[in-house]
Design a protein around this motif. Structure first.
Motif, PDB file in Angstrom:
ATOM      1  N   PHE A 131      39.786  47.784  71.837  1.00  0.00           N
ATOM      2  CA  PHE A 131      39.141  47.804  70.527  1.00  0.00           C
ATOM      3  C   PHE A 131      37.862  48.632  70.626  1.00  0.00           C
ATOM      4  O   PHE A 131      37.023  48.392  71.512  1.00  0.00           O
ATOM      5  CB  PHE A 131      38.809  46.397  70.053  1.00  0.00           C
ATOM      6  CG  PHE A 131      38.049  46.358  68.753  1.00  0.00           C
ATOM      7  CD1 PHE A 131      38.705  46.529  67.552  1.00  0.00           C
ATOM      8  CD2 PHE A 131      36.674  46.175  68.750  1.00  0.00           C
ATOM      9  CE1 PHE A 131      38.002  46.519  66.350  1.00  0.00           C
ATOM     10  CE2 PHE A 131      35.966  46.161  67.561  1.00  0.00           C
ATOM     11  CZ  PHE A 131      36.630  46.330  66.354  1.00  0.00           C
ATOM     12  N   GLU A 132      37.702  49.616  69.735  1.00  0.00           N
ATOM     13  CA  GLU A 132      36.548  50.516  69.766  1.00  0.00           C
ATOM     14  C   GLU A 132      35.791  50.468  68.447  1.00  0.00           C
ATOM     15  O   GLU A 132      36.401  50.431  67.375  1.00  0.00           O
ATOM     16  CB  GLU A 132      36.997  51.954  70.030  1.00  0.00           C
ATOM     17  CG  GLU A 132      37.742  52.147  71.344  1.00  0.00           C
ATOM     18  CD  GLU A 132      38.337  53.526  71.467  1.00  0.00           C
ATOM     19  OE1 GLU A 132      37.607  54.455  71.861  1.00  0.00           O
ATOM     20  OE2 GLU A 132      39.541  53.670  71.162  1.00  0.00           O
ATOM     21  N   GLN A 179      30.388  55.383  55.738  1.00  0.00           N
ATOM     22  CA  GLN A 179      29.905  56.664  56.232  1.00  0.00           C
ATOM     23  C   GLN A 179      29.337  56.589  57.640  1.00  0.00           C
ATOM     24  O   GLN A 179      29.272  57.591  58.352  1.00  0.00           O
ATOM     25  CB  GLN A 179      28.831  57.224  55.281  1.00  0.00           C
ATOM     26  CG  GLN A 179      29.375  57.638  53.924  1.00  0.00           C
ATOM     27  CD  GLN A 179      28.284  58.243  53.046  1.00  0.00           C
ATOM     28  OE1 GLN A 179      27.102  58.065  53.292  1.00  0.00           O
ATOM     29  NE2 GLN A 179      28.702  58.970  52.020  1.00  0.00           N
ATOM     30  N   LYS A 180      28.947  55.393  58.079  1.00  0.00           N
ATOM     31  CA  LYS A 180      28.294  55.263  59.378  1.00  0.00           C
ATOM     32  C   LYS A 180      29.156  54.625  60.464  1.00  0.00           C
ATOM     33  O   LYS A 180      28.873  54.781  61.644  1.00  0.00           O
ATOM     34  CB  LYS A 180      26.999  54.456  59.239  1.00  0.00           C
ATOM     35  CG  LYS A 180      25.887  55.188  58.516  1.00  0.00           C
ATOM     36  CD  LYS A 180      24.582  54.418  58.637  1.00  0.00           C
ATOM     37  CE  LYS A 180      23.417  55.206  58.048  1.00  0.00           C
ATOM     38  NZ  LYS A 180      22.127  54.500  58.254  1.00  0.00           N
ATOM     39  N   SER A 181      30.183  53.900  60.106  1.00  0.00           N
ATOM     40  CA  SER A 181      30.925  53.138  61.109  1.00  0.00           C
ATOM     41  C   SER A 181      32.439  53.306  60.982  1.00  0.00           C
ATOM     42  O   SER A 181      32.967  53.532  59.890  1.00  0.00           O
ATOM     43  CB  SER A 181      30.559  51.653  61.028  1.00  0.00           C
ATOM     44  OG  SER A 181      30.802  51.158  59.723  1.00  0.00           O
ATOM     45  N   SER A 182      33.104  53.178  62.126  1.00  0.00           N
ATOM     46  CA  SER A 182      34.563  53.261  62.173  1.00  0.00           C
ATOM     47  C   SER A 182      35.077  52.399  63.326  1.00  0.00           C
ATOM     48  O   SER A 182      34.336  52.079  64.260  1.00  0.00           O
ATOM     49  CB  SER A 182      35.017  54.712  62.359  1.00  0.00           C
ATOM     50  OG  SER A 182      34.532  55.230  63.594  1.00  0.00           O
ATOM     51  N   ILE A 183      36.337  52.025  63.249  1.00  0.00           N
ATOM     52  CA  ILE A 183      36.956  51.228  64.294  1.00  0.00           C
ATOM     53  C   ILE A 183      38.289  51.840  64.712  1.00  0.00           C
ATOM     54  O   ILE A 183      38.936  52.549  63.936  1.00  0.00           O
ATOM     55  CB  ILE A 183      37.181  49.763  63.860  1.00  0.00           C
ATOM     56  CG1 ILE A 183      38.043  49.712  62.596  1.00  0.00           C
ATOM     57  CG2 ILE A 183      35.866  49.045  63.657  1.00  0.00           C
ATOM     58  CD1 ILE A 183      38.447  48.303  62.192  1.00  0.00           C
ATOM     59  N   LYS A 184      38.681  51.552  65.955  1.00  0.00           N
ATOM     60  CA  LYS A 184      39.981  51.955  66.477  1.00  0.00           C
ATOM     61  C   LYS A 184      40.549  50.795  67.281  1.00  0.00           C
ATOM     62  O   LYS A 184      39.800  50.011  67.872  1.00  0.00           O
ATOM     63  CB  LYS A 184      39.861  53.182  67.391  1.00  0.00           C
ATOM     64  CG  LYS A 184      39.322  54.425  66.725  1.00  0.00           C
ATOM     65  CD  LYS A 184      39.183  55.548  67.751  1.00  0.00           C
ATOM     66  CE  LYS A 184      38.586  56.785  67.133  1.00  0.00           C
ATOM     67  NZ  LYS A 184      38.388  57.872  68.144  1.00  0.00           N
TER      68      LYS A 184
END
Length: 277
Positions: A90-91, A55-60
């Motif tokens: 990378f994000e 719910q708090k983090s994501s990556i791209k």
């Protein structure tokens, strides 16, 4: 050849370690930018992955390859007719408070003419903090090591994103601004303004002037884009615009100008195809 394989493997590492992604896309784009003195024809291919971890983090992760061909009206430095770039962005985004996020990006990039070497690799990146002011408005501020003015520099980042309604969005900031509108699920229109640039390390032994070590490009681009969902996961993109204050310079290893083409302004035309899922 071994060095090229090792560097390409480093760029692919983060891509290969990301599994079971929630979103994926692949695109190929063609773009032409003719000017009075030099014509620029660019081919770009990219792969994009994104995943919500919790719910708090994501990556791209975005891996791109760009090939730039140059045609001159004179023979000056005509040996510099092709430039290449491999870039992996990378994000990572993390929610620190209920309405605030930290956005971090790390971008190794290899910019070269023909022969790829470790010395061609540079590290770019950014750090931003975004805050949601209300249900429609998000503001962001931060800093980045970027090549928008041709060479790697530390620059401020600032933006305001406003959701006008369910069909239209507005982004105002630096280096990118955009207003987009979608009249149905198949069509998307956007008016963009961006500061953008890049640099390339040259193969000195292939150039007539041994003092020339780099090629630097920068411009401000205003463009209109139309994206059409032609069939399920397939999209076509059309772009028409204009480059303002376009600069193309050849420099030495310390970024001192050896030759400035003074190419000025010119129009931009592009077409692309994308697969999304």
């Amino acid at each position: 050849m071994k060095i090229r394989f090792i560097i390409c493997s480093v760029f692919l590492m983060s891509l290969l370690n990301v599994k079971a992604q929630e979103k994926f896309s692949f695109n190929v784009d063609l773009k032409t930018e003719p000017t009075d003195k030099v014509d620029f024809n660019e081919t770009n291919a990219g792969v994009f992955f994104s995943k919500t971890i919790n719910q708090k983090s994501s990556i791209k992760n975005t891996l791109q390859y760009t090939n730039l061909n140059l045609s001159y009206d004179k023979d000056t430095f005509k040996s510099i007719d092709q430039l290449r770039q491999i870039q992996n962005k990378f994000e990572f985004s993390y929610e620190i408070f209920k309405v605030s996020k930290v956005n971090f990006s790390l971008t190794p990039t290899a910019n070269f003419q023909h022969n790829l070497d470790f010395s061609d690799v540079s590290l770019l990146g950014s750090l931003e903090i975004s805050r949601q002011l209300n249900s429609k408005t998000v503001v962001s501020i931060g800093a980045a090591r970027s090549t928008v003015f041709g060479n790697p520099k530390f620059l401020p980042l600032v933006s305001l994103h406003y959701n006008i309604n369910e069909n239209a969005n507005l982004l105002i900031g630096f280096p990118d601004s955009k207003i987009s509108y979608s009249n149905n699920i198949r069509n998307k229109f956007s008016l963009n303004n961006s500061f953008n640039g890049s640099f390339y390390n040259l193969d000195v032994q292939n150039n007539t002037n041994n003092n020339v070590a780099k090629a630097s490009l920068s411009q401000m681009t205003t463009s209109f884009e139309y994206e059409r969902n032609v069939e399920k996961n397939w999209f076509l993109n059309f772009k028409a615009g204009y480059d303002f204050d376009k600069k193309y310079k050849l420099t030495d290893s310390k970024d001192h100008t050896i030759h400035d083409y003074n190419i000025g302004n010119g129009y931009v035309l592009g077409i692309g195809i994308k697969y999304k899922q």
